[in-house]
Structures are given as structure tokens and as C-alpha cells.
Design a protein around this motif. Structure first.
Motif, PDB file in Angstrom:
ATOM      1  N   CYS A  79     -11.004  -2.582  -4.113  1.00 10.65           N
ATOM      2  CA  CYS A  79     -10.725  -3.153  -2.791  1.00 10.65           C
ATOM      3  C   CYS A  79     -11.900  -2.858  -1.861  1.00 10.65           C
ATOM      4  CB  CYS A  79      -9.437  -2.542  -2.233  1.00 10.65           C
ATOM      5  SG  CYS A  79      -8.924  -3.262  -0.675  1.00 10.65           S
ATOM      6  N   ALA A 112      -7.106  -3.704   2.697  1.00 10.51           N
ATOM      7  CA  ALA A 112      -5.809  -3.064   2.496  1.00 10.51           C
ATOM      8  C   ALA A 112      -5.335  -2.546   3.846  1.00 10.51           C
ATOM      9  CB  ALA A 112      -5.922  -1.924   1.491  1.00 10.51           C
ATOM     10  N   ILE A 159       0.849  -1.207   0.000  1.00 12.84           N
ATOM     11  CA  ILE A 159       0.000   0.000   0.000  1.00 12.84           C
ATOM     12  C   ILE A 159       0.877   1.247   0.000  1.00 12.84           C
ATOM     13  CG2 ILE A 159      -1.894   1.195   1.189  1.00 12.84           C
ATOM     14  CD1 ILE A 159      -2.483  -1.733   0.040  1.00 12.84           C
ATOM     15  N   GLN A 174      -4.046   7.108  -1.400  1.00 17.38           N
ATOM     16  CA  GLN A 174      -4.030   5.634  -1.359  1.00 17.38           C
ATOM     17  C   GLN A 174      -5.463   5.098  -1.319  1.00 17.38           C
ATOM     18  OE1 GLN A 174      -1.754   5.327   2.234  1.00 17.38           O
ATOM     19  NE2 GLN A 174       0.159   4.872   1.159  1.00 17.38           N
ATOM     20  N   LEU A 187      -7.186   2.562  -4.070  1.00 20.08           N
ATOM     21  CA  LEU A 187      -7.710   1.260  -3.642  1.00 20.08           C
ATOM     22  C   LEU A 187      -9.192   1.124  -3.948  1.00 20.08           C
ATOM     23  CD1 LEU A 187      -5.632   1.115  -0.394  1.00 20.08           C
ATOM     24  CD2 LEU A 187      -5.567  -0.600  -2.227  1.00 20.08           C
ATOM     25  N   GLY A 212     -10.634  -1.271   4.194  1.00 19.94           N
ATOM     26  CA  GLY A 212      -9.355  -0.629   4.469  1.00 19.94           C
ATOM     27  C   GLY A 212      -9.130  -0.433   5.948  1.00 19.94           C
TER      28      GLY A 212
END
Ligand code: C2E
Ligand code: MG
Ligand code: MG
Ligand code: MG
Length: 281
Positions: free
Chosen positions: A255, A238, A206, A246, A250, A258
Motif C-alpha cells: 500500500c 489506507a 484496516i 497495521q 499495509l 496511509g
């Protein structure tokens, strides 16, 4: 320093080893007492849904209130605990305390999940399923909201016992997450063989996608890990998200979840309870 004292490198290395051995011995003696002395604590870090921004769960992270050295992260003592088999008592305390908090938050109206970290040594222990079952029983926590985090290499190191233990836990409804995913040696075949419910992409990957003009190769690696989780039909988290940039990448890559300093640093239960909008007892 070695140079100034005129010693050769070997002598210096020997000294370092002795200091290290003494330090470890002392640490082990202190560690044996930490559970009964009430020196352990769990901090909790939120996991968020990257689409809605909602907190869907927390990871329990162990802390040791050392009488002289203050609050210690497990990176300073877990290895020694594993070498001296103290890890079994510690894990029992962690699982039970995590389940207790999970039950308290559910009762207070926050239906989140609770992830706890497990050492490779625990999966080699034939009584481990019993340890988890007892914690669930004792606290009344819902097993479907409990998740155990193990690292990839744990599966490879404990092949004989790991599959049986993990299958028994899954049968109870407990989730299994692969922690620090991408840093170990597991293959797609391994991931398919074990009853895994989640992949946690290691924070170093990441970190690599954080630059303003992200290196395409780094993004491709993370993208491939997300695709792998998707094709296995399991969730993906993540780890170590620190910036909005970021988070945006993601989210773009699909994704699901997180975790990281962007949302919250690990904090005591009372602080997280406040964040969840529930009463603390
Ligand atoms: P982990 O399971 O991969 O936990 C994530 C670590 O990354 C935590 O460190 C957390 O504080 C840190 N972290 C979270 N978000 C960020 C971020 O945005 N940036 C950065 N740089 N770091 C972030 P912590 O609490 O020091 O724990 C270190 C490791 O110790 C854990 O890594 C886990 O492997 C182990 N551990 C923690 N609790 C337990 C436990 O109860 N039992 C066992 N056996 N191991 C534990
Ligand atoms: Mg973890
Ligand atoms: Mg991790
Ligand atoms: Mg780690």
C-alpha cells in the motif's frame, strides 16, 4: 422510556420521529446561517508515504463551531445540509477555503496535496465544475494538487452527470479519489469508466487487520483492493491506521499511502503548518 410510560412501540416511534423532525428543522435553520456567520472551519489530517514516512498531502475535514453545541463533525449535519440543498453553499466554502490553504502552504514551501470531500449532490449539480474552477482561479491554487473525494455510490447514483463533471475536472488536472472504498457497490467496470486517480480503502477493513495474528481472509481482502488499484494504475490510501502493526502489514502488502490517528488526528491549519515546518501567517 417506552416501557415505563406504558405506551406501545408505535407511539414511542412516533415521538422519536417528531423530536427528530423538530431537531432537523432547527438544525436546518441554523445551518443556513453558518457560512455567513463564519462558523465553519476546516481541520486537516496528514496523508503519509508508507515507504518514506513523509507527509505527501492532507485531507480537509469540515467542522462547525455551533454557538451552543460546540465543535461538530459533519456526521451530525451533512445529511440535513444535503436534504435542504444547503450543501451547495457549504461545498463552495469548503473548496474555496481548501484551495486558499493549499496555495498558502505551497507559497510557504510545502508542496503537498489537498483532498476535499464532495457530496453526491454536488456531482448532480451542473454548475459544480464552475464552482471548482472559480475557487482555483480566485485563490491561484495549483489544480494538480487538488483532489476531490467522492464515495463509490455517488458514481452509480449520478451516472448521467457524474462522468461529464469528473472528466471536465480531470482535464483541469484535479484528482478524483474514491472515499470509503469497499463499502459501496462499484465494480471494476465502474472504476474503469470514470477518470479516478486514487482509491481510499475504508477504515473498517484496516481495523480488521489489526489483531496480532491477523485473520488471513481480512488481509486478503485488503490485498485484493491494493491489487485492484495497481491494475488500474492509480494510487491507494489506507484510511484509519491507528497502530504500528497495521502500518507494517499495509507496507508489506504494498500500500502506497496511509492516513489515521497513528500519524495525526485532524487539526487546525496552524498545527499542521507547524508539522510541515512552514510559517503560519
Ligand atoms: P471521511 O471522508 O471518510 O473522513 C475520514 C473520517 O475518519 C474523519 O471523520 C476522520 O476524523 C476520521 N478518522 C481519521 N483517522 C482515523 C482513525 O485512525 N480512526 C478513526 N476511528 N477515525 C479516523 P470526520 O472528520 O468526523 O468526518 C466524517 C465524514 O464526514 C467524512 O468521512 C466525510 O464523509 C464527511 N465530511 C468531512 N468533511 C466534509 C466536507 O467538507 N464536505 C462533505 N460533503 N463531507 C465531509
Ligand atoms: Mg474523505
Ligand atoms: Mg473515508
Ligand atoms: Mg466516511
Amino acid at each position: 422510556h417506552a416501557k415505563k410510560s406504558g405506551r406501545n412501540t408505535y407511539a414511542f416511534y412516533d415521538d422519536a420521529l417528531t423530536i427528530n423532525a423538530n431537531h432537523k428543522l432547527r438544525l436546518a435553520v441554523e445551518l443556513r446561517q453558518c457560512v455567513q456567520n463564519n462558523e465553519l472551519a476546516l481541520y486537516y489530517q496528514p496523508q503519509v508515504d508508507l515507504v518514506t514516512g513523509q507527509i505527501i498531502g492532507v485531507e480537509a475535514l469540515l467542522r462547525w463551531h455551533h454557538p451552543e453545541r460546540g465543535l461538530l463533525s459533519p456526521i451530525h449535519f451533512i445529511e440535513v445540509a444535503e436534504e435542504r440543498s444547503i450543501i451547495h453553499d457549504i461545498t463552495r466554502w469548503v473548496v474555496e477555503t481548501g484551495c486558499q490553504q493549499l496555495k498558502a502552504w505551497h507559497d510557504a514551501g510545502a508542496p503537498i496535496s489537498m483532498a476535499v470531500n464532495i457530496s453526491p449532490r454536488n456531482l448532480a449539480d451542473v454548475t459544480f465544475v464552475q464552482v471548482v474552477a472559480e475557487a482555483l482561479d480566485k485563490t491561484g491554487a495549483d489544480p494538480r494538487f487538488l483532489e476531490l473525494e467522492i464515495t463509490e455510490n455517488t458514481l452509480i447514483e449520478n451516472q448521467a452527470n457524474a462522468l461529464r463533471v469528473l472528466e471536465q475536472l480531470r482535464e483541469k488536472g484535479v484528482g478524483i479519489a474514491i472515499d470509503d472504498f469497499g463499502t459501496g457497490y462499484s465494480s471494476m467496470a465502474y472504476l474503469k469508466r470514470y477518470p479516478i486517480s486514487k482509491l481510499k480503502i475504508d477504515r473498517h477493513f484496516i481495523k480488521d487487520i489489526q489483531s496480532q495474528s491477523p485473520d488471513e481472509e481480512e488481509v486478503a481482502i485488503v490485498s485484493a483492493m491494493i491489487a485492484m488499484a495497481d491494475s488500474l494504475g492509480i494510487g491507494v490510501v489506507a484510511e484509519g491506521i491507528e497502530t504500528l502493526h497495521q502500518q507494517a502489514i499495509l507496507h508489506e502488502l504494498g500500500c502506497t499511502f496511509g492516513q489515521g490517528y497513528l500519524y495525526r488526528r485532524p487539526a487546525p491549519a496552524a498545527d499542521i503548518g507547524e508539522l510541515l515546518g512552514v510559517e503560519n501567517d
